[in-house]
Design a protein around this motif. Structure first.
Motif, PDB file in Angstrom:
ATOM      1  N   HIS A  32       6.071   7.155   6.230  1.00  0.00           N
ATOM      2  CA  HIS A  32       6.541   5.860   5.739  1.00  0.00           C
ATOM      3  C   HIS A  32       7.136   4.998   6.847  1.00  0.00           C
ATOM      4  N   ALA A 182       5.206  -0.197  -1.556  1.00  0.00           N
ATOM      5  CA  ALA A 182       4.109   0.371  -2.336  1.00  0.00           C
ATOM      6  C   ALA A 182       3.082  -0.699  -2.686  1.00  0.00           C
ATOM      7  N   SER A 185       1.023  -1.666   0.443  1.00  0.00           N
ATOM      8  CA  SER A 185       0.111  -0.621   0.901  1.00  0.00           C
ATOM      9  C   SER A 185      -0.936  -0.245  -0.140  1.00  0.00           C
ATOM     10  N   LYS A 187      -0.357   1.799  -2.468  1.00  0.00           N
ATOM     11  CA  LYS A 187      -0.125   3.196  -2.845  1.00  0.00           C
ATOM     12  C   LYS A 187       0.789   3.266  -4.063  1.00  0.00           C
ATOM     13  N   ASP A 246       4.081   7.447  -2.971  1.00  0.00           N
ATOM     14  CA  ASP A 246       2.706   7.962  -2.899  1.00  0.00           C
ATOM     15  C   ASP A 246       2.413   8.944  -4.020  1.00  0.00           C
ATOM     16  N   THR A 248       1.400   9.307  -8.211  1.00  0.00           N
ATOM     17  CA  THR A 248       0.996   8.692  -9.469  1.00  0.00           C
ATOM     18  C   THR A 248       1.883   9.183 -10.611  1.00  0.00           C
TER      19      THR A 248
END
Length: 318
Positions: A32, A182, A185, A187, A246, A248
């Motif tokens: 990160h 997030a 990116s 992600k 990163d 879900t």
């Protein structure tokens, strides 16, 4: 070589902040971070004393120049030096600039990642403390005393003394930055809101000492399971917020379920010959959506947590 192609093991070994820190403690955190590359003669912008970010010179040399006086021999920063550390022990108020004497690579580490690293590794925490003390060693005793007081007050506001986790105030301070990162990116970013079931009744039955031991046991169970890059904060009296970069919502749900099982099997030792009954937790899962802000993420996770509690507890919803 770490799993991040931006860094080599040799570069990391040259950095005092990372000395004796296992690579597995750093990989998730370094993924990160950002690396700024300078060509020869290019000025480094944003250099200054350690504050909310740390900038570490990985490769090359940076020349320090004062723009108010001539210096025949500029000071050079070498690989492993923290950019800004020199200014803190120099002449206060004297403007200066850094220019790359050769192609350079500079690691930029944001505040929340610095604290995550310190939490993940005892060696990193000791290294960081040494850097902070070294920066203060050349100041007057009065100035150092003021700095120590300010640091202590700041530390009290962002670290919960009972669990050792960050506080809600700290989490709220970094949440928008995590959400923006997030979104930029592309992600995923997920949040788990976890709450101990029936903790008020547990506290009333076993007293404050029993309640504190239980909170520490739950905190330790979370700490031992989660990875260094996963941020944990004590959000309220018996609730915890777990930020998962990163990750879900589906994966966050599996992580939360394993945490639920781990806590349910945690032994609570009150250290007076008694073993308290295990606790259970409920959890709510939420993930970032396009255009959503940090507050929306928290509200969605709390709503999912409320649903889990309403169904009887000891379950995960989201």
């Amino acid at each position: 070589m770490t799993g991040n192609p931006l860094f080599s093991a040799a570069e990391l070994e040259s950095v005092p902040l990372f000395r004796f820190v296992p690579l597995e403690c750093m990989e998730g955190i370094l993924s990160h971070c950002t690396v700024k590359e300078l060509s020869q003669g290019e000025q480094f912008e944003g250099a200054g004393p350690l504050d909310r970010n740390i900038a570490v010179l990985l490769a090359g040399r940076l020349a320090l120049h004062y723009d108010v006086r001539e210096t025949e021999d500029p000071l050079f920063l070498e690989p492993g030096d923290i950019v800004g550390e020199t200014f803190a022990v120099g002449e206060p108020g004297v403007p200066c600039l850094l220019v790359s004497a050769e192609p350079c690579r500079i690691l930029i580490m944001e505040e929340d990642l610095i604290w995550s690293l310190a939490q993940a590794s005892h060696s990193a925490a000791c290294n960081l403390l040494g850097i902070l003390l070294r920066r203060s060693s050349n100041r007057s005793s009065e100035s150092f005393s003021g700095t120590a007081r300010e640091y202590a007050l700041h530390d009290q506001s962002i670290v919960d003394p009972l669990t050792g986790f960050h506080t809600r105030r700290w989490l709220e301070g970094i949440l928008e930055r995590q959400v923006n990162r997030a979104e930029a990116s592309g992600k995923p970013l997920s949040l788990i809101m976890a709450d101990i079931d029936n903790f008020r009744a547990f506290n009333e039955k076993h007293g404050r000492i029993g309640g504190d031991r239980a909170l520490r046991a739950v905190a330790e169970a979370l700490r031992n399971y989660l990875r260094p890059a996963e941020v944990v904060a004590r959000y309220g009296g018996d609730s915890f917020a777990i930020l998962l970069p990163d990750t879900t919502c589906a994966t966050a749900g599996m992580i939360a379920e394993r945490l639920r099982q781990r806590v349910a099997n945690t032994v609570i030792d009150i250290h007076d010959g008694r073993m308290l009954p295990p606790l259970t937790i409920s959890g709510g899962i939420a993930g970032t959506a396009a255009g959503a802000r940090g507050l929306h993420l928290v509200e969605a996770a709390i709503a999912a947590l409320d649903a889990a509690k309403a169904s009887g507890g000891n379950t995960i919803s989201g």
